[in-house]
Design an enzyme around this catalytic site. Structure first.
Site, PDB file in Angstrom:
ATOM      1  N   ARG A   1     -29.789  28.768  12.522  1.00  0.00           N
ATOM      2  CA  ARG A   1     -30.456  30.078  12.565  1.00  0.00           C
ATOM      3  C   ARG A   1     -29.897  30.924  13.713  1.00  0.00           C
ATOM      4  NH1 ARG A   1     -35.336  32.919  11.398  1.00  0.00           N
ATOM      5  NH2 ARG A   1     -36.445  33.703  13.228  1.00  0.00           N
TER       6      ARG A   1
ATOM      7  N   LYS B   1     -43.536  32.528   9.916  1.00  0.00           N
ATOM      8  CA  LYS B   1     -44.318  32.449  11.143  1.00  0.00           C
ATOM      9  C   LYS B   1     -45.273  33.637  11.220  1.00  0.00           C
ATOM     10  CE  LYS B   1     -43.598  31.766  16.120  1.00  0.00           C
ATOM     11  NZ  LYS B   1     -42.569  31.661  17.184  1.00  0.00           N
TER      12      LYS B   1
ATOM     13  N   HIS C   1     -32.089  24.324  14.271  1.00  0.00           N
ATOM     14  CA  HIS C   1     -32.290  25.716  14.680  1.00  0.00           C
ATOM     15  C   HIS C   1     -30.977  26.373  15.111  1.00  0.00           C
ATOM     16  CE1 HIS C   1     -35.718  28.330  14.841  1.00  0.00           C
ATOM     17  NE2 HIS C   1     -35.366  28.835  16.015  1.00  0.00           N
TER      18      HIS C   1
ATOM     19  N   HIS D   1     -38.515  38.505  13.249  1.00  0.00           N
ATOM     20  CA  HIS D   1     -39.056  38.637  14.602  1.00  0.00           C
ATOM     21  C   HIS D   1     -40.024  39.816  14.647  1.00  0.00           C
ATOM     22  CE1 HIS D   1     -35.360  36.514  16.570  1.00  0.00           C
ATOM     23  NE2 HIS D   1     -36.250  35.659  16.118  1.00  0.00           N
TER      24      HIS D   1
ATOM     25  N   TYR E   1     -29.798  37.256  21.589  1.00  0.00           N
ATOM     26  CA  TYR E   1     -28.475  36.935  21.049  1.00  0.00           C
ATOM     27  C   TYR E   1     -27.362  37.784  21.668  1.00  0.00           C
ATOM     28  CZ  TYR E   1     -31.252  34.278  17.789  1.00  0.00           C
ATOM     29  OH  TYR E   1     -32.140  33.378  17.262  1.00  0.00           O
TER      30      TYR E   1
ATOM     31  N   ARG F   1     -35.917  29.552   9.435  1.00  0.00           N
ATOM     32  CA  ARG F   1     -36.480  28.514  10.293  1.00  0.00           C
ATOM     33  C   ARG F   1     -36.561  27.223   9.474  1.00  0.00           C
ATOM     34  NH1 ARG F   1     -39.810  33.093  11.208  1.00  0.00           N
ATOM     35  NH2 ARG F   1     -39.760  33.855  13.365  1.00  0.00           N
TER      36      ARG F   1
END
Length: 240
Positions: free
Chosen positions: A184, A75, A181, A207, A216, A50
């Site tokens: 990524r 995150k 982004h 994640h 994706y 990120r």
């Protein structure tokens, strides 16, 4: 009142299809980007970071010998590891030599140490003056912290790098609304197209839920709906 029910229901945010660059487009952007931010862009695409994770990398987080990047300020305050591309390991070792000179210059000038995460500064007040904690992508010059009045060297600002990426996208004539982004998203999509399983990609991206990673499958070539051939193509073959 001990319990207050305002009867407010928040609408769920709609998941957007990610903007993905193909390999040729990634190469075109990397060729056009300002040389000062080229390594940042290559690491972001090659490691799937990120934007906030990228600019906050510290010297200790980038292990060129083992080819590993440790993301410490991820995150949700989680930690994870991802790969440092083999193609960048020699360059990273060379960059660290230059960073060491900047670090020694800052120490010689009496500059305050770098900012530290969370309450760690209370645990080790001198850690900001130690080599492992220095920013891997430091700003070109020190600046004053408006909150504390302390002058120190910070990392490259997120918006500075973001502008460089947007400019490179424009110069590369990419007809997509691609931001940092997109690197990524492209990292994850290209891994999926190359046969990497979703669980592994989930871990590399950090994640919490694999359902987030499943987005994706909507854009990866040869995967999910994108693996279905259009009936128009079959018609064209039959009539050709």
């Amino acid at each position: 009142m001990e319990e207050v029910d305002l009867e407010v229901k928040l609408r769920k945010t709609t998941k957007r299809i990610p903007v993905v660059l193909d390999v040729q487009e990634v190469m075109a952007v990397l060729e056009k980007i300002d040389v000062r931010y080229a390594l940042m862009a290559r690491i972001q695409y090659g490691s799937g970071l990120r934007l906030s994770e990228l600019v906050r990398l510290r010297v200790k987080d980038v292990d060129e010998g083992r080819g590993i990047i440790t993301v410490c300020e991820a995150k949700g305050d989680r930690q994870r590891t991802t790969m440092l591309p083999e193609a960048l390991q020699v360059e990273v070792a060379e960059i660290k030599v230059g960073l060491r000179k900047v670090f020694e210059g800052d120490r010689a000038s009496g500059l305050a140490g770098v900012a530290l995460p969370g309450a760690f500064e209370l645990k080790d007040r001198r850690a900001g003056e130690k080599w492992p904690w220095q920013w891997f992508f430091p700003a070109g010059k020190p600046s004053m912290d408006p909150r504390t009045g302390v002058e120190r060297r910070y990392h490259v600002h997120e918006e500075t790098y973001s502008r460089a990426v947007r400019r490179a996208v424009e110069e590369a004539l990419i007809d997509k609304r691609a931001t940092t982004h997109a690197f990524r998203h492209s990292f994850a999509t290209h891994l999926l197209e190359g046969g990497t399983d979703l669980r592994t990609i989930q871990e590399l991206l950090g994640h919490a839920d694999v359902k987030t990673t499943e987005i994706y499958t909507h854009v990866a070539k040869g995967v999910g709906a994108m693996g279905v051939r259009s009936p128009l193509d079959r018609l064209a073959v039959g009539t050709g």
